[in-house]
Design a protein around this motif. Structure first.
Motif, mmCIF file in Angstrom:
data_model
loop_
_atom_site.group_PDB
_atom_site.id
_atom_site.type_symbol
_atom_site.label_atom_id
_atom_site.label_comp_id
_atom_site.label_asym_id
_atom_site.label_seq_id
_atom_site.Cartn_x
_atom_site.Cartn_y
_atom_site.Cartn_z
ATOM 1 N N VAL A 111 0.846 -1.205 0.000
ATOM 2 C CA VAL A 111 0.000 0.000 0.000
ATOM 3 C C VAL A 111 0.878 1.251 0.000
ATOM 4 N N ILE A 112 1.927 1.239 0.812
ATOM 5 C CA ILE A 112 2.866 2.369 0.842
ATOM 6 C C ILE A 112 3.474 2.577 -0.545
ATOM 7 N N ALA A 113 3.924 1.497 -1.168
ATOM 8 C CA ALA A 113 4.526 1.597 -2.501
ATOM 9 C C ALA A 113 3.522 2.166 -3.500
ATOM 10 N N GLY A 114 2.278 1.731 -3.423
ATOM 11 C CA GLY A 114 1.236 2.254 -4.314
ATOM 12 C C GLY A 114 0.996 3.740 -4.117
ATOM 13 N N ALA A 115 0.975 4.169 -2.860
ATOM 14 C CA ALA A 115 0.778 5.595 -2.561
ATOM 15 C C ALA A 115 1.929 6.430 -3.109
ATOM 16 N N VAL A 116 3.145 5.926 -2.972
ATOM 17 C CA VAL A 116 4.319 6.657 -3.483
ATOM 18 C C VAL A 116 4.313 6.678 -5.008
ATOM 19 N N LEU A 117 3.905 5.585 -5.638
ATOM 20 C CA LEU A 117 3.796 5.579 -7.099
ATOM 21 C C LEU A 117 2.789 6.620 -7.575
ATOM 22 N N LEU A 118 1.683 6.737 -6.874
ATOM 23 C CA LEU A 118 0.677 7.746 -7.214
ATOM 24 C C LEU A 118 1.252 9.157 -7.040
ATOM 25 N N ALA A 119 1.932 9.393 -5.927
ATOM 26 C CA ALA A 119 2.555 10.703 -5.691
ATOM 27 C C ALA A 119 3.573 11.022 -6.777
ATOM 28 N N SER A 120 4.306 10.017 -7.208
ATOM 29 C CA SER A 120 5.304 10.205 -8.266
ATOM 30 C C SER A 120 4.632 10.613 -9.576
#
Length: 161
Positions: free
Chosen positions: A67-76
């Motif tokens: 979930v953290i990785a997904g959130a960071v991908l979205l922010a990117s």
């Protein structure tokens, strides 16, 4: 190569990426608006993910890291969009393109914005966040299901002796 080693190696690569991105943001004084704090929050999340990767693997922990990785991908992705948009906006103010910007095709204008031919925002800098998030995500697969497989393999090898 064990799954634990691979997981730790990917965590180390992520930590290096986080430190490098933090240094870049610090050097650029990237904190002048609330929008500029987003990558700092993403880096903090990635740092948490690195620590979680070093803990004993569990299904809930793996889900949290993903979930953290997904959130960071979205922010990117939002960061790349914001940087390209800022550069695109600056195209009409660029004196070197005076009179030609309005006559350019939209595709050409966006190409100029993406390649930083206009504007100062580096469009690919947020990609560092995506790369680090993908490393974290990959690390969650490095150990998935392998502990049981390795245990069965060791038992089979012991039985064969």
């Amino acid at each position: 190569m064990s799954a634990t080693f691979m997981r730790r190696a990917l965590a180390a690569l992520t930590a290096i990426a986080v430190l490098g991105a933090a240094f870049e943001l610090f050097a650029e004084r990237h904190w002048r608006s609330p929008q500029q704090l987003v990558p700092w929050a993403a880096l903090a999340l990635l740092a948490v993910a690195v620590v979680l990767l070093l803990l004993k693997e569990s299904r809930g922990l793996t889900r949290t890291i993903r979930v953290i990785a997904g959130a960071v991908l979205l922010a990117s992705a939002i960061g790349v969009y914001a940087h390209v948009s800022a550069n695109f906006t600056m195209g009409s103010f660029d004196e070197s393109l005076d009179g030609t910007w309005a006559g350019m095709s939209v595709v050409s204008q966006y190409w100029y914005a993406l390649t930083k031919a206009v504007g100062d925002a580096p469009p690919l800098a947020p990609g560092m966040l995506a790369q680090a998030a993908l490393l974290v995500l990959l690390a969650t697969f490095a150990g998935s299901g392998t502990a049981a497989t390795e245990s069965r393999h060791r038992r089979a090898m012991a039985d064969a002796d």
